[in-house]
Design a protein around this motif. Structure first.
Motif, PDB file in Angstrom:
ATOM      1  N   SER A 142       0.860  -1.149   0.013  1.00  0.00           N
ATOM      2  CA  SER A 142       0.051   0.172  -0.029  1.00  0.00           C
ATOM      3  C   SER A 142       0.719   1.330  -0.110  1.00  0.00           C
ATOM      4  O   SER A 142       1.937   1.220   0.429  1.00  0.00           O
ATOM      5  CB  SER A 142      -0.893   0.091   1.171  1.00  0.00           C
ATOM      6  OG  SER A 142      -0.281   0.258   2.551  1.00  0.00           O
ATOM      7  N   THR A 143       0.258   2.439  -0.322  1.00  0.00           N
ATOM      8  CA  THR A 143       0.995   3.577  -0.255  1.00  0.00           C
ATOM      9  C   THR A 143       1.554   3.947   1.075  1.00  0.00           C
ATOM     10  O   THR A 143       2.613   4.436   1.056  1.00  0.00           O
ATOM     11  CB  THR A 143       0.188   4.768  -0.604  1.00  0.00           C
ATOM     12  OG1 THR A 143      -0.439   4.488  -2.061  1.00  0.00           O
ATOM     13  CG2 THR A 143       0.658   6.022  -0.869  1.00  0.00           C
ATOM     14  N   ARG A 144       0.546   3.513   2.269  1.00  0.00           N
ATOM     15  CA  ARG A 144       1.101   3.954   3.344  1.00  0.00           C
ATOM     16  C   ARG A 144       2.527   3.149   3.736  1.00  0.00           C
ATOM     17  O   ARG A 144       3.306   3.609   4.471  1.00  0.00           O
ATOM     18  CB  ARG A 144      -0.252   3.552   4.471  1.00  0.00           C
ATOM     19  CG  ARG A 144       0.252   3.683   5.862  1.00  0.00           C
ATOM     20  CD  ARG A 144      -1.208   3.316   6.631  1.00  0.00           C
ATOM     21  NE  ARG A 144      -0.696   3.546   7.994  1.00  0.00           N
ATOM     22  CZ  ARG A 144      -1.716   4.428   8.744  1.00  0.00           C
ATOM     23  NH1 ARG A 144      -2.617   4.812   8.262  1.00  0.00           N
ATOM     24  NH2 ARG A 144      -1.279   4.807   9.948  1.00  0.00           N
ATOM     25  N   GLU A 145       2.506   1.904   3.438  1.00  0.00           N
ATOM     26  CA  GLU A 145       3.652   1.046   3.772  1.00  0.00           C
ATOM     27  C   GLU A 145       4.925   1.595   2.892  1.00  0.00           C
ATOM     28  O   GLU A 145       5.828   1.771   3.460  1.00  0.00           O
ATOM     29  CB  GLU A 145       3.284  -0.532   3.128  1.00  0.00           C
ATOM     30  CG  GLU A 145       2.608  -1.087   4.050  1.00  0.00           C
ATOM     31  CD  GLU A 145       2.146  -2.381   3.510  1.00  0.00           C
ATOM     32  OE1 GLU A 145       1.794  -3.460   4.349  1.00  0.00           O
ATOM     33  OE2 GLU A 145       2.008  -2.664   2.329  1.00  0.00           O
TER      34      GLU A 145
ATOM     35  N   VAL B 279       5.443   4.678   1.901  1.00  0.00           N
ATOM     36  CA  VAL B 279       5.823   6.151   2.481  1.00  0.00           C
ATOM     37  C   VAL B 279       6.439   5.536   3.893  1.00  0.00           C
ATOM     38  O   VAL B 279       7.339   6.342   4.322  1.00  0.00           O
ATOM     39  CB  VAL B 279       4.479   6.816   2.848  1.00  0.00           C
ATOM     40  CG1 VAL B 279       4.866   8.330   3.718  1.00  0.00           C
ATOM     41  CG2 VAL B 279       3.962   7.377   1.348  1.00  0.00           C
ATOM     42  N   ALA B 280       6.012   4.920   4.861  1.00  0.00           N
ATOM     43  CA  ALA B 280       6.573   4.418   5.995  1.00  0.00           C
ATOM     44  C   ALA B 280       8.073   3.963   5.768  1.00  0.00           C
ATOM     45  O   ALA B 280       9.140   4.308   6.394  1.00  0.00           O
ATOM     46  CB  ALA B 280       5.777   3.300   6.643  1.00  0.00           C
TER      47      ALA B 280
END
Length: 80
Positions: A5-8, A10-11
């Motif tokens: 995911s985009t969140r992963e 970015v993290a």
């Protein structure tokens, strides 16, 4: 390959950026310490060269004084 995911992403990117920043800071500190050591060595070398030069000048001056004294003694004895 598993989709992230985009969140992963970015993290992970944020972690990588932090790691890079810490690594660069350590490299900079190490460079500063190395530069300090080099400046210290340059100062020591300059001091050593100055001492050697001063010793040679003292020896030359002493040799001149001794030579002059010998010349005077020889003249006084009538050999010069």
């Amino acid at each position: 390959m598993e989709e992230r995911s985009t969140r992963e992403v970015v993290a992970e990117t944020a972690r990588d950026v932090k790691w890079i920043c810490r690594t660069l800071a350590r490299m900079e500190e190490q460079g500063d310490r190395t530069e300090e050591r080099l400046r210290s060595l340059e100062g020591w070398q300059s001091e050593t060269v100055g001492e050697a030069r001063r010793d040679r000048q003292i020896a030359a001056g002493a040799g001149g004084v001794v030579g002059g004294a010998v010349a005077i003694v020889l003249q006084m004895m009538g050999w010069g």
